[in-house]
Design an enzyme around this catalytic site. Structure first.
Site, short mmCIF file in Angstrom:
data_model
loop_
_atom_site.label_atom_id
_atom_site.label_comp_id
_atom_site.label_asym_id
_atom_site.label_seq_id
_atom_site.Cartn_x
_atom_site.Cartn_y
_atom_site.Cartn_z
N SER A 161 0.86 -1.18 0.00
CA SER A 161 0.00 0.00 0.00
C SER A 161 0.90 1.22 0.00
CB SER A 161 -0.88 0.01 1.26
OG SER A 161 -1.46 1.27 1.49
N TYR A 208 -2.03 -1.07 10.57
CA TYR A 208 -1.98 -1.23 9.11
C TYR A 208 -0.68 -0.67 8.55
CZ TYR A 208 -3.83 -1.28 4.32
OH TYR A 208 -4.04 -1.51 2.97
#
Length: 257
Positions: free
Chosen positions: A139, A152
């Site tokens: 990401s 995350y």
């Protein structure tokens, strides 16, 4: 004399076996579809077994309903795999001071430990065959941070590092390892975030999308899962043997600022 450049060959994965985690929806599903279209036999892994079965049935693959938070479950998956796509993920949003430790641990288990265990599981086969492709769906948060996403962000940074180590160790065996690092993608996970923030702040989903999620992206739209899958497929292609240990960023210009 006029020289003619060679025409790039399409990715042909006939005879190859792929395993995609999180393959029941979102980016994982798009990757499974793309790999199958290129000729691979695809093992679709997802905690939602019915979703995995639906995707596998559509692409002629094989479904595995597996909870990647359970290390012992990794051993039930096939090890004779030529292409590994680590796509499974989850999100939890809270300030560090309020972040539930068990949620932090769960996210690391699914998004860091499971990819590590899967690498241990499939790399011997790749090494023996002299060819392999590892694609880790990271990401932009593997390169940048955002508040309230401690688990995350930490997991994606760790996945980037794990991917580089796998690239260095796999190079002598013809095995590449790379990350694809997108910005916000139109997935159930992101659409859930949009709904939650709209409700929490009393604004419309469009306002959340434009003023929060895409505020840092010059290309002001959600990325489609198929765009990420196309990048993953390219990393498995005939001219990708020297692309390894890197992160292919698909973020609409977010990290260019």
């Amino acid at each position: 004399m006029t020289s003619t450049l060679p025409t790039p060959s399409p990715t042909d994965l006939r005879g190859r076996v792929a395993l995609v985690t999180g393959g029941g929806s979102g980016i994982g599903r798009a990757c499974a579809v793309a790999l199958a279209a290129a000729g691979a036999t695809v093992h679709v892994v997802d905690i939602a077994e019915e979703a995995a079965k639906s995707v596998a049935a559509a692409i002629g693959g094989r479904a595995h309903g597996v909870d990647l938070a359970r290390p012992a479950a990794i051993g039930s998956l096939p090890s004779e795999v030529d292409v590994l796509v680590n796509s499974a993920g989850l999100q939890y949003v809270a300030p560090i001071t309020e972040f539930a430790p068990e949620r932090f641990a769960l996210i690391q288990q699914v998004m860091v430990t499971a990819p590590f265990l899967l690498l241990r599981h499939v790399l011997p086969h790749m090494y023996a065959g002299g060819w392999g492709r590892v694609v880790n769906i990271s990401s932009v948060h593997g390169l940048r941070a955002s508040p309230y996403k401690a688990a995350y962000v930490a997991a994606k940074h760790a996945l980037e590092g794990l991917s580089k180590v796998a690239a260095l160790e796999g190079a002598p065996y013809g095995v590449t390892s790379n990350c694809v690092s997108p910005g916000y993608v139109r997935t159930p996970l992101v659409e859930g975030q949009i709904r939650d923030q709209a409700l929490a702040h009393g604004v419309s989903p469009d306002d959340v999308l434009g003023e929060v999620l895409l505020a840092r992206s010059p290309v002001a739209r959600l990325i489609e899962p198929e765009e990420v899958a196309s990048a993953a497929l390219m990393l498995c292609g005939p001219h990708s043997g020297s692309i390894t240990g890197t992160s292919l960023v698909i973020d609409g210009g977010w990290t260019a600022r």
